[in-house]
Design an enzyme around this catalytic site. Structure first.
Site, short mmCIF file in Angstrom:
data_model
loop_
_atom_site.label_atom_id
_atom_site.label_comp_id
_atom_site.label_asym_id
_atom_site.label_seq_id
_atom_site.Cartn_x
_atom_site.Cartn_y
_atom_site.Cartn_z
N ARG A 18 1.13 -1.65 -0.78
CA ARG A 18 0.34 -0.12 -0.62
C ARG A 18 0.82 0.97 0.39
NH1 ARG A 18 -0.92 4.57 1.92
NH2 ARG A 18 -0.39 3.94 5.22
N ASP A 19 1.60 1.45 1.14
CA ASP A 19 2.59 2.97 0.84
C ASP A 19 3.57 2.85 0.09
OD1 ASP A 19 2.63 5.50 2.20
OD2 ASP A 19 3.62 4.68 3.73
N HIS A 211 5.54 4.50 12.53
CA HIS A 211 5.65 4.72 10.60
C HIS A 211 7.10 5.77 10.34
CE1 HIS A 211 3.83 4.16 6.66
NE2 HIS A 211 4.25 5.46 6.82
N HIS A 213 9.75 6.94 8.16
CA HIS A 213 9.88 7.52 6.75
C HIS A 213 11.52 8.10 6.45
CE1 HIS A 213 6.87 7.71 3.52
NE2 HIS A 213 6.11 7.46 4.99
N CYS A 244 3.92 10.25 0.08
CA CYS A 244 2.48 10.34 0.12
C CYS A 244 2.32 11.38 -1.03
CB CYS A 244 1.61 11.25 1.66
SG CYS A 244 0.01 11.72 1.80
N ASN A 253 9.61 4.86 2.94
CA ASN A 253 9.26 4.10 4.21
C ASN A 253 10.54 4.26 4.68
OD1 ASN A 253 6.36 4.62 5.17
ND2 ASN A 253 6.42 3.16 2.76
#
Length: 314
Positions: A18-19, A211, A213, A244, A253
């Site tokens: 996903r991300d 989370h 980055h 994003c 990430n």
């Protein structure tokens, strides 16, 4: 300083499908997304953020969310997570019958919240609480991520007190965890330590997830600081992909293989197979047709002695 480890094990949440992919310009096929998920499972991943249920016009890469869910392997030991921003997204995710956990998002600043999900920051907290309740009513679980916890691309510094207050409100919905997200990679270990401890102080026993980055090269240091502060669950993306669509300069990430290498070499178990992650990195490089950010994926793990290599090649 004591040689005692902070913990013997850390849970990794794989967010690559996903991300990792959501901000990529080249459309990735459903087949390859499912192959990435299957490879992650083969490497030991047991919690995977598989897709997001958002407007495909806003995030075209996630337009095949329903098809991805339809193709997910039947694995009872794996928790499949679907990211949702509103009630409609939650309904879609639950209707697939394949999503085990809803991942809601709220944002620490009004400007970013408006751009990301057309809500104020306060509204995003209220909606996240509602989404967790929807998951629970459906017999599933819900978790919440606080975006821009360490800084906003539009408003700059974010007061730690603001993030703590949001976490305290979110805890009332009883999510399985609350994540602190460094959406644009501006965090530093000292900030991470303070914020993790402050949030833990108001939401315990609900755990904190992180989370990060690696936009400015502090990702791994921030992971280590978070674990030292008591975090036991870490998001990461195979290959270090990520970003994003609504946050300028939100680079990838922290890479799953980089985090696993660091932790396993430190004696902290992740339950993941580093060699299989490195193999997946190389496969994903071909799919993306570009060099991926992860360092360990390119360099490999700790060099093996010549005698071991000879035996393996014999």
């Amino acid at each position: 300083m004591s040689d005692k480890l902070y913990t013997s094990a850390v849970e990794m949440v794989e967010v690559g499908p996903r991300d990792g992919l959501q901000n990529e310009a080249v459309q990735i096929s459903t087949f390859d997304k499912l192959a990435l998920i299957e490879r992650a499972i083969a490497a030991g991943s047991r919690r995977i953020e598989v897709t997001s249920f958002v407007n495909p016009k806003a995030v075209p890469q996630m337009a095949d969310a329903d098809a991805v869910c339809a193709g997910l392997p039947e694995r009872d030991e794996v928790t499949y997570i679907g990211l949702v921003l509103n009630g409609r997204g939650a309904e879609r995710a639950l209707a697939t019958g394949r999503i085990d956990q809803l991942g809601a998002v709220c944002v620490a600043t009004d400007t970013f919240a408006q751009k990301n999900q057309r809500q104020t920051s306060d509204q995003s907290v209220e909606v996240a609480q509602e989404l967790v309740a929807m998951a629970q009513a459906a017999g599933k679980t819900g978790q919440v991520t606080i975006g821009a916890s360490f800084g906003c691309p539009f408003e700059g510094e974010v007061a730690e007190e603001r993030v703590v207050a949001m976490a305290e409100q979110l805890a009332k919905a009883n999510p399985v965890e609350i994540a602190l997200a460094d959406t644009i990679g501006v965090g530093n270990p000292a900030h991470v330590t303070r914020l993790v401890k402050a949030v833990t102080g108001v939401i315990a026993p609900i755990p904190v997830r992180v989370h990060f980055h690696n936009t400015r090269g502090t990702g791994l240091a921030n992971v280590w600081a978070a674990i030292a502060a008591g975090v036991r669950t870490v998001d990461a993306s195979i290959g270090g992909l990520g970003g994003c669509p609504f946050a300028p300069s939100a680079a990838g990430n922290v890479a799953t293989e980089d985090v696993v290498y660091m932790l396993e070499r430190a004696g902290i178990s992740t339950g993941l197979d580093l060699e299989k992650l490195i193999e997946t990195h190389r496969w994903l490089t071909g799919v993306m047709d570009k060099q991926l950010p992860a360092m360990v994926g390119r360099s490999g793990g700790f060099p093996k002695p010549a005698e071991t290599l000879k035996k393996e090649l014999a």
